[in-house]
Design a protein around this motif. Structure first.
Motif, PDB file in Angstrom:
ATOM      1  N   ALA A   1       0.841  -1.207   0.000  1.00 46.57           N
ATOM      2  CA  ALA A   1       0.000   0.000   0.000  1.00 46.57           C
ATOM      3  C   ALA A   1       0.873   1.254   0.000  1.00 46.57           C
ATOM      4  N   ARG A   2       1.884   1.263   0.841  1.00 45.61           N
ATOM      5  CA  ARG A   2       2.766   2.425   0.952  1.00 45.61           C
ATOM      6  C   ARG A   2       3.499   2.675  -0.361  1.00 45.61           C
ATOM      7  N   ASP A   3       4.084   1.606  -0.928  1.00 40.62           N
ATOM      8  CA  ASP A   3       4.830   1.762  -2.178  1.00 40.62           C
ATOM      9  C   ASP A   3       3.924   2.286  -3.298  1.00 40.62           C
ATOM     10  N   ALA A   4       2.716   1.719  -3.383  1.00 37.66           N
ATOM     11  CA  ALA A   4       1.796   2.152  -4.445  1.00 37.66           C
ATOM     12  C   ALA A   4       1.374   3.599  -4.234  1.00 37.66           C
ATOM     13  N   GLY A  44       2.243   9.625  -5.729  1.00 39.05           N
ATOM     14  CA  GLY A  44       2.333  10.965  -5.138  1.00 39.05           C
ATOM     15  C   GLY A  44       1.381  11.172  -3.972  1.00 39.05           C
ATOM     16  N   LEU A  45       0.892  10.086  -3.395  1.00 41.13           N
ATOM     17  CA  LEU A  45      -0.118  10.145  -2.331  1.00 41.13           C
ATOM     18  C   LEU A  45       0.532   9.891  -0.973  1.00 41.13           C
ATOM     19  N   PRO A  46       0.533  10.860  -0.062  1.00 38.11           N
ATOM     20  CA  PRO A  46       1.099  10.640   1.278  1.00 38.11           C
ATOM     21  C   PRO A  46       0.383   9.504   2.012  1.00 38.11           C
ATOM     22  N   TYR A  47       1.153   8.789   2.840  1.00 38.11           N
ATOM     23  CA  TYR A  47       0.654   7.542   3.425  1.00 38.11           C
ATOM     24  C   TYR A  47       0.968   7.455   4.911  1.00 38.11           C
ATOM     25  N   LEU A  48      -0.020   6.915   5.683  1.00 34.86           N
ATOM     26  CA  LEU A  48       0.195   6.523   7.084  1.00 34.86           C
ATOM     27  C   LEU A  48      -0.016   5.017   7.178  1.00 34.86           C
ATOM     28  N   THR A  49       0.834   4.292   7.909  1.00 32.13           N
ATOM     29  CA  THR A  49       0.570   2.876   8.130  1.00 32.13           C
ATOM     30  C   THR A  49      -0.736   2.746   8.913  1.00 32.13           C
ATOM     31  N   GLY A  50      -1.411   1.585   8.735  1.00 32.43           N
ATOM     32  CA  GLY A  50      -2.687   1.391   9.421  1.00 32.43           C
ATOM     33  C   GLY A  50      -3.036  -0.055   9.668  1.00 32.43           C
ATOM     34  N   THR A  51      -3.895  -0.268  10.649  1.00 33.24           N
ATOM     35  CA  THR A  51      -4.527  -1.567  10.890  1.00 33.24           C
ATOM     36  C   THR A  51      -5.792  -1.314  11.697  1.00 33.24           C
ATOM     37  N   GLU A  52      -6.660  -2.328  11.788  1.00 31.84           N
ATOM     38  CA  GLU A  52      -7.888  -2.237  12.588  1.00 31.84           C
ATOM     39  C   GLU A  52      -7.952  -3.488  13.446  1.00 31.84           C
ATOM     40  N   ILE A  53      -7.755  -3.326  14.748  1.00 30.51           N
ATOM     41  CA  ILE A  53      -7.629  -4.475  15.646  1.00 30.51           C
ATOM     42  C   ILE A  53      -8.978  -4.815  16.276  1.00 30.51           C
ATOM     43  N   SER A  54      -9.332  -6.110  16.251  1.00 32.58           N
ATOM     44  CA  SER A  54     -10.570  -6.601  16.879  1.00 32.58           C
ATOM     45  C   SER A  54     -10.322  -6.777  18.369  1.00 32.58           C
ATOM     46  N   VAL A  55     -11.195  -6.167  19.177  1.00 34.03           N
ATOM     47  CA  VAL A  55     -11.040  -6.141  20.635  1.00 34.03           C
ATOM     48  C   VAL A  55     -12.362  -6.590  21.251  1.00 34.03           C
ATOM     49  N   SER A  56     -12.294  -7.317  22.357  1.00 37.06           N
ATOM     50  CA  SER A  56     -13.515  -7.624  23.123  1.00 37.06           C
ATOM     51  C   SER A  56     -13.566  -6.714  24.333  1.00 37.06           C
ATOM     52  N   PHE A  57     -14.661  -5.953  24.458  1.00 34.81           N
ATOM     53  CA  PHE A  57     -14.821  -5.024  25.577  1.00 34.81           C
ATOM     54  C   PHE A  57     -16.257  -5.136  26.078  1.00 34.81           C
ATOM     55  N   VAL A 112      -6.341  13.866  13.796  1.00 34.65           N
ATOM     56  CA  VAL A 112      -5.271  12.965  14.229  1.00 34.65           C
ATOM     57  C   VAL A 112      -4.032  13.150  13.356  1.00 34.65           C
ATOM     58  N   TRP A 113      -4.237  13.479  12.060  1.00 33.47           N
ATOM     59  CA  TRP A 113      -3.084  13.600  11.154  1.00 33.47           C
ATOM     60  C   TRP A 113      -2.223  14.824  11.456  1.00 33.47           C
ATOM     61  N   GLU A 114      -2.807  15.791  12.197  1.00 29.47           N
ATOM     62  CA  GLU A 114      -2.000  16.935  12.622  1.00 29.47           C
ATOM     63  C   GLU A 114      -1.038  16.504  13.737  1.00 29.47           C
ATOM     64  N   ALA A 115      -1.558  15.684  14.673  1.00 34.10           N
ATOM     65  CA  ALA A 115      -0.740  15.283  15.828  1.00 34.10           C
ATOM     66  C   ALA A 115       0.338  14.277  15.452  1.00 34.10           C
ATOM     67  N   ILE A 116       0.125  13.509  14.370  1.00 38.46           N
ATOM     68  CA  ILE A 116       1.129  12.509  13.984  1.00 38.46           C
ATOM     69  C   ILE A 116       1.720  12.834  12.608  1.00 38.46           C
ATOM     70  N   ALA A 117       1.826  14.145  12.339  1.00 39.06           N
ATOM     71  CA  ALA A 117       2.351  14.591  11.036  1.00 39.06           C
ATOM     72  C   ALA A 117       3.748  14.023  10.771  1.00 39.06           C
ATOM     73  N   ASP A 118       4.534  13.837  11.842  1.00 37.65           N
ATOM     74  CA  ASP A 118       5.893  13.302  11.646  1.00 37.65           C
ATOM     75  C   ASP A 118       5.879  11.829  11.256  1.00 37.65           C
ATOM     76  N   ARG A 119       4.721  11.163  11.345  1.00 38.61           N
ATOM     77  CA  ARG A 119       4.618   9.739  10.977  1.00 38.61           C
ATOM     78  C   ARG A 119       4.162   9.558   9.526  1.00 38.61           C
ATOM     79  N   VAL A 120       3.780  10.654   8.855  1.00 38.62           N
ATOM     80  CA  VAL A 120       3.323  10.559   7.469  1.00 38.62           C
ATOM     81  C   VAL A 120       4.502  10.283   6.553  1.00 38.62           C
ATOM     82  N   GLN A 121       4.349   9.299   5.683  1.00 41.88           N
ATOM     83  CA  GLN A 121       5.389   9.001   4.679  1.00 41.88           C
ATOM     84  C   GLN A 121       5.014   9.743   3.402  1.00 41.88           C
ATOM     85  N   ARG A 122       5.991  10.504   2.904  1.00 43.89           N
ATOM     86  CA  ARG A 122       5.696  11.394   1.769  1.00 43.89           C
ATOM     87  C   ARG A 122       6.462  10.967   0.524  1.00 43.89           C
ATOM     88  N   PRO A 123       5.867  11.236  -0.645  1.00 47.04           N
ATOM     89  CA  PRO A 123       6.513  10.859  -1.913  1.00 47.04           C
ATOM     90  C   PRO A 123       7.889  11.534  -2.047  1.00 47.04           C
TER      91      PRO A 123
END
Ligand code: AMP
Ligand code: MN
Ligand code: MN
Ligand code: MN
Length: 287
Positions: A52-55, A60-73, A276-287
């Motif tokens: 996903a990141r490479d594509a 030219g599309l900035p990218y953040l890594t992601g996942t969606e974790i299943s939790v029991s609460f 959220v993307w403002e607070a983790i701007a340093d985690r964005v991977q840019r082209p």
């Protein structure tokens, strides 16, 4: 331009979990639809992150890594999105593998329950739709039951089957909330409560979820998502302010034929929120 007016889409699924498109096809669709910051958030899996990141970066599309974790609460399945983490973090990778672990046995139990209701061969049927065998999900059963003519569409499958009290439903114990938040956070990412409007919590239980999530170090909540109504945008904007949480925005796109909301096709975040993307701007991977 305000940073809230960024076409960020930080929630969607590829065929590495229960979406139908390849990560590369999703990246292209996001870019075509005007997405300006993208994250692929496959369920309990980071196997598609590099693709996903490479594509995305090639387009030219900035990218953040992601996942969606299943939790029991509190006896309910809750989803926690992780954004901007190191995708090869050992504890995160091991935690996701453990979370995926029970899916095959659960799927066989789901098929046995459906067989009791007269629907045979559902495990083998669902497997035909699976891109990643470790990620067999209710979505794959739903697609099979539609194509087998049992129901006209996947929404009606979930109304008649696979949900609590209906044939094919098998309760399952997913990750603990604190573990999921810790895996994401210690890998350098931000944990976000996914689509809170979808859980059938009482106000007391919902308050407990938000409080415990914050106590574990959770950072954000999805306010604008494909599964919220306009009233829920307002409700969860207020909750974000009350709990001092960052706000996220994501379509939860799974498939062109199934998803109500396409990639990038969402209202803006309410301006009073901190994205959220403002607070983790340093985690964005840019082209
Ligand atoms: P699982 O992780 O196997 O329990 O499957 C959960 C997935 O099923 C979610 O991520 C959605 O993609 C899908 N799903 C759950 N409820 C519904 C619903 N009511 N309508 C359509 N899809 C649903
Ligand atoms: Mn899904
Ligand atoms: Mn979800
Ligand atoms: Mn999702």
């Amino acid at each position: 331009m305000s940073i809230a007016l960024l076409n960020a889409d930080l929630h969607c699924h590829s065929n590495v979990s229960d979406g139908t498109l390849e990560p590369e096809a999703l990246a292209a669709r996001a870019q075509t639809n005007g997405v300006e910051l993208w994250a692929l958030t496959d369920h309990d899996e980071v196997g598609g992150q590099r693709r996903a990141r490479d594509a995305a970066l090639a387009l030219g599309l900035p990218y953040l890594t992601g996942t969606e974790i299943s939790v029991s609460f509190a006896g309910v399945t809750v989803h926690i999105v992780g954004l901007g983490f190191e995708a090869d973090d050992a504890a995160l990778v091991a935690g996701l593998a453990a979370t995926r672990g029970g899916r095959e046995a659960r799927a066989r139990e789901m098929a046995a329950s459906l067989a009791q209701a007269g629907i045979t061969g559902a495990y083998e049927g669902a497997l035909q739709y699976v891109g990643n065998p470790e990620l067999i999900s209710r979505t794959h059963f739903a697609r099979h039951l539609v194509d087998a003519g049992v129901c006209p569409d996947t929404n009606s499958v979930f109304r008649k089957y696979l949900t609590e009290g209906k044939p094919g439903y098998v309760p399952h114990r997913w990750a603990a909330l604190g573990d999921a938040v810790r895996w994401i956070t210690q890998a350098g990412g931000a944990a976000v409560i996914a689509h809170p409007g979808r859980y059938k919590f009482t106000p007391t239980e919902e308050y407990a979820l938000f409080s415990e999530f914050v106590a574990h170090g959770g950072r954000g909540v999805e306010v604008v998502t494909g599964s919220h109504t306009t009233a829920e945008y307002e409700k969860y904007a207020d909750m974000a302010v009350e709990f001092d949480l960052l706000a996220s925005r994501g379509s939860d796109f799974h498939a062109p034929e199934e998803s109500r909301t396409d990639l990038g096709a969402l209202p803006w975040l309410p301006g009073r929120l901190t994205p959220v993307w403002e607070a983790i701007a340093d985690r964005v991977q840019r082209p």
